[in-house]
Design an enzyme around this catalytic site. Structure first.
Site, mmCIF file in Angstrom:
data_model
loop_
_atom_site.group_PDB
_atom_site.id
_atom_site.type_symbol
_atom_site.label_atom_id
_atom_site.label_comp_id
_atom_site.label_asym_id
_atom_site.label_seq_id
_atom_site.Cartn_x
_atom_site.Cartn_y
_atom_site.Cartn_z
ATOM 1 C CD GLN A 71 78.030 42.844 -9.414
ATOM 2 O OE1 GLN A 71 78.368 43.622 -10.289
ATOM 3 N NE2 GLN A 71 76.924 42.129 -9.506
ATOM 4 C CG ASN A 127 81.426 34.972 -14.163
ATOM 5 O OD1 ASN A 127 80.970 34.711 -13.044
ATOM 6 N ND2 ASN A 127 82.390 35.852 -14.311
ATOM 7 C CE LYS A 128 77.133 39.977 -12.366
ATOM 8 N NZ LYS A 128 75.642 39.934 -12.350
ATOM 9 N NE ARG A 137 70.863 37.074 -8.557
ATOM 10 C CZ ARG A 137 72.085 37.581 -8.736
ATOM 11 N NH1 ARG A 137 72.970 37.507 -7.758
ATOM 12 N NH2 ARG A 137 72.420 38.156 -9.878
ATOM 13 N N GLY A 195 76.747 36.288 -5.549
ATOM 14 C CA GLY A 195 77.876 35.396 -5.820
ATOM 15 C C GLY A 195 77.371 33.969 -5.650
ATOM 16 C CG ASP A 217 76.885 33.266 -11.446
ATOM 17 O OD1 ASP A 217 77.761 34.002 -11.946
ATOM 18 O OD2 ASP A 217 76.328 33.496 -10.363
HETATM 19 O O1 MRU Z 1 75.102 39.075 -9.813
HETATM 20 P P1 MRU Z 1 76.167 38.535 -8.924
HETATM 21 O O2 MRU Z 1 76.946 39.592 -8.217
HETATM 22 O O3 MRU Z 1 75.644 37.476 -7.994
HETATM 23 O O4 MRU Z 1 77.181 37.812 -9.917
HETATM 24 C C1 MRU Z 1 78.287 37.121 -9.374
HETATM 25 C C2 MRU Z 1 79.212 36.588 -10.397
HETATM 26 O O5 MRU Z 1 78.997 36.696 -11.581
HETATM 27 C C3 MRU Z 1 80.398 35.813 -9.890
HETATM 28 O O6 MRU Z 1 81.484 35.933 -10.758
HETATM 29 C C4 MRU Z 1 80.017 34.333 -9.776
HETATM 30 O O7 MRU Z 1 78.863 34.183 -9.012
HETATM 31 C C5 MRU Z 1 81.101 33.518 -9.183
HETATM 32 S S1 MRU Z 1 81.304 33.864 -7.470
HETATM 33 C C6 MRU Z 1 82.508 32.870 -6.846
#
Ligand code: MRU
Length: 366
Positions: free
Chosen positions: A218, A269-270, A111, A69, A259
Site C-alpha cells: 500500500q 494498524n498495518k 474485515r 483503509g 484500524d
Molecule cells: O489492509 P488495509 O490496506 O485496509 O490497511 C490499512 C491500514 O492499515 C491503514 O493504516 C489504516 O486503515 C488507517 S487508514 C486511515
C-alpha cells in the site's frame, strides 16, 4: 444470488478539487443508487472505478481490497447497507429490520480489524431504531442520506486532524509513514497524510518517507502515488530500510493511521507498524497515530481484544500473480499488528491531540 463481477469504468477525472491548493482522489461515492469505488487493487497502473449494484458486490469489493483503509471501508459499509435496504420488500419495520440482518452480517464479516465497519453499521442501526415509525420508504431514504453524510463528515474530520496534526510538524521535517492512511483510505484528505497536507498548505517544506508495506504494498502503490499527485516530496523505501535511515538521522517524525485503537491507546494498524514504533523509540523519534474518533474503540480495554485479520498466503507467496516463494511453503500472513500504547507519543484526532493515557478526556468529549 451469485456474485457477478462488477462493471469497470475508466475515468479521466479521479481528482476533485476541495478548495485550497490540494486535490483529493475520489475514493468512493454514490452514483445513481450504485456504490462507485476506485479499484485500489489496480493502482497505480490503472485508474479504474467499479460500480457495485448490490450489497454483496460492496462486501466483495471490501474483501478484495478494491476499497481498503479503515474509514473508507466504514463508508463503503454504510453505502452497502443503504443499497441493500433498497432491495428489501417489507410490510412493517420489524420485517424490514429482519431483512437487513443478512446485509449487516455479510458486510460485518468482510474485515474484522477495522472498527469503522462496526461503527458505521451501529450508526445506521441507531438511525433506524430512532425513526422506526417513519415508514419503510422514508427509512430507505434516511439510510442513503446517512451514508452520504458519513462520507462528507469523514472529509471534514480529516481536515480537522490536519489542523491539529500540522502543529507537530516543523518546517523542514522528514516524516515516515507506513501503509496508506491517505485520501485513498478515507473519504478524502487522509488521516496520517492530513497533517502533511495541512503543513504543506501552511508553507512548511516537508519530505515524506513511504514504507513500501509488504505484502500488499500500500505504501508503494498508493501512498507514493497519491502524495505525488499532491506535489508532496515523497521517497519510497523498503520496509527494512527504516531503521538504517533513522540511524543516519534522516527521519524526524513518524505518523501512521489506525484500524482500531483501544481505550488504553494500544494501536492496531498495518503489519509492520509495531516494528516501526520500536525503531522510533530506539532512535528517539516521536511516533504519532492519526485516528478519527470513529477508529477508537472505547469498548475494549486494551489491544489484546482486537481481532487480527489473517489473509490468504498468496499475498505473500506471489506478487501480482507471479509466484516468488517455493510451492508448498508454510505462510503466516497477519494483516495487522498491535503497537502498545507505551510506544505512542500522541494520538491526533479531530478533537485534538491526546497522549494514550489521556484518551479518557477524549471519551468525555464525545
Ligand atoms: O489492509 P488495509 O490496506 O485496509 O490497511 C490499512 C491500514 O492499515 C491503514 O493504516 C489504516 O486503515 C488507517 S487508514 C486511515
Amino acid at each position: 444470488m451469485s456474485y457477478r463481477g462488477p462493471a469497470v469504468y475508466e475515468r479521466s477525472d479521479p481528482f476533485k478539487e476541495l478548495g485550497g491548493d490540494f486535490f483529493v482522489v475520489k475514493t468512493i461515492e454514490m452514483v445513481d443508487g450504485k456504490v462507485r469505488m476506485l479499484d485500489q487493487s489496480r493502482l497505480p497502473l490503472e485508474v479504474k472505478y467499479i460500480d457495485c449494484t448490490d450489497y454483496k458486490m460492496v462486501a466483495e469489493g471490501i474483501k478484495k481490497l478494491c476499497i481498503r483503509g479503515a474509514p473508507a471501508i466504514g463508508i463503503a459499509a454504510a453505502m452497502g447497507v443503504a443499497i441493500g435496504a433498497r432491495q428489501i420488500k417489507a410490510m412493517d419495520f420489524d420485517e424490514f429490520y429482519a431483512g437487513l440482518g443478512p446485509v449487516f452480517s455479510t458486510i460485518l464479516s468482510t474485515r474484522p480489524t477495522a472498527v469503522n465497519i462496526e461503527w458505521a453499521i451501529n450508526r445506521l442501526k441507531q438511525l433506524l431504531v430512532s425513526n422506526k415509525e417513519s415508514g419503510i420508504e422514508k427509512l430507505k431514504d434516511l439510510l442513503m442520506d446517512e451514508a452520504n453524510d458519513i462520507l462528507a463528515e469523514d472529509i471534514e474530520v480529516n481536515k480537522a486532524i490536519g489542523r491539529f496534526g500540522a502543529h507537530i510538524i516543523k518546517d523542514g521535517d522528514t516524516i515516515i509513514t507506513h501503509c496508506n492512511a491517505g485520501s485513498l483510505a478515507t473519504g478524502g484528505y487522509g488521516t496520517a497524510t492530513a497533517p502533511m497536507r495541512t503543513a504543506k498548505e501552511q508553507g512548511k517544506k516537508i519530505q515524506v518517507i513511504a514504507d513500501e508495506t509488504r505484502p500488499v504494498l500500500q505504501g508503494c502503490r498508493l501512498t507514493a502515488w497519491e502524495l505525488m499527485q499532491d506535489g508532496i516530496d515523497v521517497t519510497l523505501i523498503t520496509d527494512n530500510a527504516a531503521g538504517a535511515l533513522m540511524k543516519k538521522g534522516e527521519i524526524d517524525l513518524a505518523i501512521v493511521g489506525t484500524d482500531r485503537t483501544a481505550a488504553n491507546g494500544d494501536v492496531a494498524n498495518k503489519i509492520g507498524t509495531y516494528s516501526l514504533a520500536i525503531l522510533c523509540k530506539e532512535h528517539d523519534i516521536p511516533f504519532y497515530v492519526a485516528a478519527p474518533t470513529s477508529s477508537i474503540d472505547f469498548s475494549i480495554a486494551s489491544g489484546d481484544h482486537i481481532p487480527i485479520e489473517e489473509r490468504a498466503p498468496e499475498e505473500v507467496t506471489c506478487i501480482w500473480g507471479h509466484r516468488i516463494a517455493p510451492e508448498g511453503v508454510k505462510v503466516r500472513n497477519l494483516a495487522f499488528d498491535v503497537t502498545p500504547a507505551k510506544y505512542v507519543t500522541g494520538i491526533i484526532t479531530e478533537k485534538g491531540v491526546f497522549k494514550p493515557k489521556e484518551l479518557y478526556k477524549l471519551k468525555a468529549m464525545m
